[in-house]
Motif scaffolding. Structure first.
Motif, PDB file in Angstrom:
ATOM      1  N   PHE A  27      49.364  48.765  43.313  1.00 48.93           N
ATOM      2  CA  PHE A  27      50.159  47.910  42.509  1.00 48.93           C
ATOM      3  C   PHE A  27      51.013  47.032  43.398  1.00 48.93           C
ATOM      4  O   PHE A  27      51.220  45.688  43.181  1.00 48.93           O
ATOM      5  N   LEU A  28      51.827  47.818  44.292  1.00 46.32           N
ATOM      6  CA  LEU A  28      52.546  46.921  45.207  1.00 46.32           C
ATOM      7  C   LEU A  28      51.710  45.844  46.086  1.00 46.32           C
ATOM      8  O   LEU A  28      52.221  44.874  46.120  1.00 46.32           O
ATOM      9  N   TYR A  29      50.444  46.277  46.539  1.00 46.59           N
ATOM     10  CA  TYR A  29      49.927  45.199  47.216  1.00 46.59           C
ATOM     11  C   TYR A  29      49.426  44.035  46.533  1.00 46.59           C
ATOM     12  O   TYR A  29      49.586  43.028  46.915  1.00 46.59           O
ATOM     13  N   LEU A  30      48.902  44.337  45.368  1.00 49.84           N
ATOM     14  CA  LEU A  30      48.539  43.153  44.415  1.00 49.84           C
ATOM     15  C   LEU A  30      49.753  42.561  44.060  1.00 49.84           C
ATOM     16  O   LEU A  30      49.592  41.232  43.874  1.00 49.84           O
ATOM     17  N   ARG A  31      50.843  43.056  43.723  1.00 47.41           N
ATOM     18  CA  ARG A  31      51.933  42.281  43.296  1.00 47.41           C
ATOM     19  C   ARG A  31      52.393  41.299  44.633  1.00 47.41           C
ATOM     20  O   ARG A  31      53.008  40.285  44.221  1.00 47.41           O
ATOM     21  N   LYS A  54      31.556  41.756  36.594  1.00 46.27           N
ATOM     22  CA  LYS A  54      31.618  40.896  37.548  1.00 46.27           C
ATOM     23  C   LYS A  54      32.517  39.865  37.453  1.00 46.27           C
ATOM     24  O   LYS A  54      32.374  39.209  38.655  1.00 46.27           O
ATOM     25  N   ASN A  55      33.159  39.637  36.551  1.00 45.62           N
ATOM     26  CA  ASN A  55      34.466  38.525  36.578  1.00 45.62           C
ATOM     27  C   ASN A  55      35.627  39.123  36.868  1.00 45.62           C
ATOM     28  O   ASN A  55      36.611  38.227  36.504  1.00 45.62           O
ATOM     29  N   ILE A  56      35.993  40.147  37.300  1.00 46.78           N
ATOM     30  CA  ILE A  56      37.268  40.743  37.492  1.00 46.78           C
ATOM     31  C   ILE A  56      37.444  40.990  38.962  1.00 46.78           C
ATOM     32  O   ILE A  56      36.681  41.425  39.594  1.00 46.78           O
ATOM     33  N   ASP A  57      38.490  40.551  39.427  1.00 45.10           N
ATOM     34  CA  ASP A  57      38.953  40.944  40.822  1.00 45.10           C
ATOM     35  C   ASP A  57      38.699  42.445  41.093  1.00 45.10           C
ATOM     36  O   ASP A  57      39.261  43.328  40.492  1.00 45.10           O
ATOM     37  N   PRO A  58      37.703  42.806  42.184  1.00 47.04           N
ATOM     38  CA  PRO A  58      37.629  44.160  42.367  1.00 47.04           C
ATOM     39  C   PRO A  58      38.928  44.920  42.596  1.00 47.04           C
ATOM     40  O   PRO A  58      38.936  46.250  42.346  1.00 47.04           O
ATOM     41  N   LEU A  59      39.946  44.376  43.456  1.00 43.78           N
ATOM     42  CA  LEU A  59      40.992  45.315  43.578  1.00 43.78           C
ATOM     43  C   LEU A  59      41.827  45.490  42.312  1.00 43.78           C
ATOM     44  O   LEU A  59      42.316  46.562  42.030  1.00 43.78           O
ATOM     45  N   VAL A  60      41.905  44.659  41.367  1.00 43.43           N
ATOM     46  CA  VAL A  60      42.385  44.697  39.986  1.00 43.43           C
ATOM     47  C   VAL A  60      41.473  45.921  39.296  1.00 43.43           C
ATOM     48  O   VAL A  60      42.301  46.788  38.670  1.00 43.43           O
ATOM     49  N   THR A  61      40.514  45.765  39.575  1.00 46.58           N
ATOM     50  CA  THR A  61      39.421  46.765  38.683  1.00 46.58           C
ATOM     51  C   THR A  61      39.746  47.988  39.327  1.00 46.58           C
ATOM     52  O   THR A  61      39.942  49.178  38.643  1.00 46.58           O
ATOM     53  N   SER A  62      39.886  48.095  40.767  1.00 38.98           N
ATOM     54  CA  SER A  62      40.258  49.632  41.424  1.00 38.98           C
ATOM     55  C   SER A  62      41.592  49.919  40.704  1.00 38.98           C
ATOM     56  O   SER A  62      41.965  51.237  40.378  1.00 38.98           O
ATOM     57  N   LEU A  63      42.636  49.153  40.555  1.00 34.47           N
ATOM     58  CA  LEU A  63      43.908  49.572  40.236  1.00 34.47           C
ATOM     59  C   LEU A  63      43.759  50.393  38.618  1.00 34.47           C
ATOM     60  O   LEU A  63      44.299  51.264  38.382  1.00 34.47           O
ATOM     61  N   TRP A  64      42.949  49.644  37.912  1.00 37.22           N
ATOM     62  CA  TRP A  64      42.821  50.031  36.434  1.00 37.22           C
ATOM     63  C   TRP A  64      42.191  51.408  36.610  1.00 37.22           C
ATOM     64  O   TRP A  64      42.667  52.306  35.774  1.00 37.22           O
ATOM     65  N   VAL A  65      41.029  51.508  37.173  1.00 38.59           N
ATOM     66  CA  VAL A  65      40.411  52.662  37.302  1.00 38.59           C
ATOM     67  C   VAL A  65      41.146  53.918  37.869  1.00 38.59           C
ATOM     68  O   VAL A  65      41.153  54.863  37.406  1.00 38.59           O
ATOM     69  N   CYS A  66      41.656  53.590  38.943  1.00 41.90           N
ATOM     70  CA  CYS A  66      42.648  54.696  39.777  1.00 41.90           C
ATOM     71  C   CYS A  66      43.799  55.179  38.811  1.00 41.90           C
ATOM     72  O   CYS A  66      44.002  56.344  38.524  1.00 41.90           O
ATOM     73  N   ALA A  67      44.457  54.161  38.040  1.00 38.32           N
ATOM     74  CA  ALA A  67      45.518  54.443  37.473  1.00 38.32           C
ATOM     75  C   ALA A  67      45.191  55.365  35.941  1.00 38.32           C
ATOM     76  O   ALA A  67      45.835  56.479  35.769  1.00 38.32           O
ATOM     77  N   SER A  68      43.990  54.891  35.313  1.00 36.53           N
ATOM     78  CA  SER A  68      43.692  55.643  34.228  1.00 36.53           C
ATOM     79  C   SER A  68      42.947  57.048  34.716  1.00 36.53           C
ATOM     80  O   SER A  68      43.255  58.109  34.013  1.00 36.53           O
ATOM     81  N   ALA A  69      42.347  57.182  35.685  1.00 33.92           N
ATOM     82  CA  ALA A  69      42.013  58.486  36.315  1.00 33.92           C
ATOM     83  C   ALA A  69      43.146  59.417  36.613  1.00 33.92           C
ATOM     84  O   ALA A  69      43.185  60.516  36.320  1.00 33.92           O
ATOM     85  N   GLY A  70      44.200  58.793  37.100  1.00 32.80           N
ATOM     86  CA  GLY A  70      45.375  59.569  37.677  1.00 32.80           C
ATOM     87  C   GLY A  70      46.196  60.310  36.421  1.00 32.80           C
ATOM     88  O   GLY A  70      46.426  61.452  36.416  1.00 32.80           O
TER      89      GLY A  70
END
Length: 298
Positions: free
Chosen positions: A51-55, A174-190
């Motif tokens: 989150f900090l990196y993307l901000r 395919k149309n979403i930034d992979p790192l934004v995707t990673s943030l959503w996936v990691c946060a929901s899993a966490g």
């Protein structure tokens, strides 16, 4: 150094980061942590730094309602389920064997894609699937004496879930930034693992220092740094080359397991692992239409 060479080094460094996962999980277990505590810590800490990196990059984090629901389900069920099975396998198997068995997933991706009609069959895929099957037979035949069936089934289940995760991710994200995707996936899993641990009384905070350091290491090296390095390299070398270079991961896991944990593999295990990886290489070079450019890796 050319951009392509720079990208290759980034992917190789990413593979080395991913390769530390099994070793760090074993270290966290030795420090008193359980699976739900490890995975909650892994994904929540990684989400915070991501989150900090993307901000800092001023990357928009908001996505549509449908996409956010899809990503949360992928995090909670897909990546969360795969990570839980992988961590469970580490309880019963050496980290080196777990890493090699996980790499059945390129063949599983191809089989699932063929069944769903997303890929057409060709000679290269047929050869690759036969080679991968032979490698798996050799690997398991050499390993069952010292391996627990629960661990083997867990890691093969993790490979199966990850294969479905890759195919679904390539279809809808395919149309979403992979790192934004990673943030959503990691946060929901966490958050899923945190709620589960609190509800079942499984959240363990009384850990030895090695336990906390291992969880922090899991969040940083095989999660945050490895994911960012993978996607940075992916943009420079392309999906196919990135997938091939990423096959260094199980090899690095074997080496690190030998050096840090004192694990040893037999000649037949090593040969079976090499055959399995060779089958995956055939798929990447000549047979695979489903590219591994989705949201996160193990």
């Amino acid at each position: 150094m050319s951009q392509k060479h720079h990208g290759a080094w980034l992917i190789a460094a990413s593979a080395a980061g991913f390769a530390t996962l099994g070793i760090l999980i074993k270290s966290a277990f030795s420090g008193g942590a359980n699976i739900s505590t490890i995975l909650a810590g892994r994904f929540l800490i990684a989400s915070f730094f991501l989150f900090l990196y993307l901000r800092a990059r001023k990357t928009p984090l908001c996505i549509g309602r449908r996409s956010s629901l899809q990503l949360m389900l992928m995090g909670m069920v897909g990546y969360g389920g795969m990570s839980m099975l992988y961590a469970n396998a580490i309880h019963y198997l050496p980290a080196s064997l777990t890493g090699m068995l996980l790499y059945t997933y390129p063949a599983l991706v191809t089989v699932i894609a063929l069944v769903l009609g997303e890929e057409s069959f060709n000679a290269a895929k047929g050869v690759a699937l036969v080679v991968c099957s032979a490698g798996l037979v050799l690997l398991l035949g050499a390993s069952f004496e010292g391996a627990r069936l629960e661990g083997v089934l867990s890691v093969l289940g993790a490979a199966g879930i990850y294969s479905c995760y890759i195919i679904i991710g390539n279809r809808i994200l395919k149309n979403i930034d992979p790192l934004v995707t990673s943030l959503w996936v990691c946060a929901s899993a966490g958050f899923t693992f945190l709620v589960y641990a609190l509800a079942t009384g499984g959240l363990t905070v009384d850990l030895a220092p090695v336990g906390w350091l291992s969880i922090l290491g899991i969040a940083l090296f095989p999660t945050l740094i490895a994911v960012v390095g993978f996607f940075a390299g992916l943009r420079l070398v392309g999906a196919t080359n990135a997938s091939i270079i990423s096959m260094l991961e199980p090899l690095v896991t074997v080496l690190l397991s030998a050096v840090l944990l004192g694990e040893r593999i037999t000649a037949l295990q090593g040969f079976g692992g090499a055959v399995l990886l060779f089958g995956g290489l055939i798929l990447q070079l000549w047979g695979n239409e489903v590219r591994h450019e989705t949201v996160t890796e193990v």
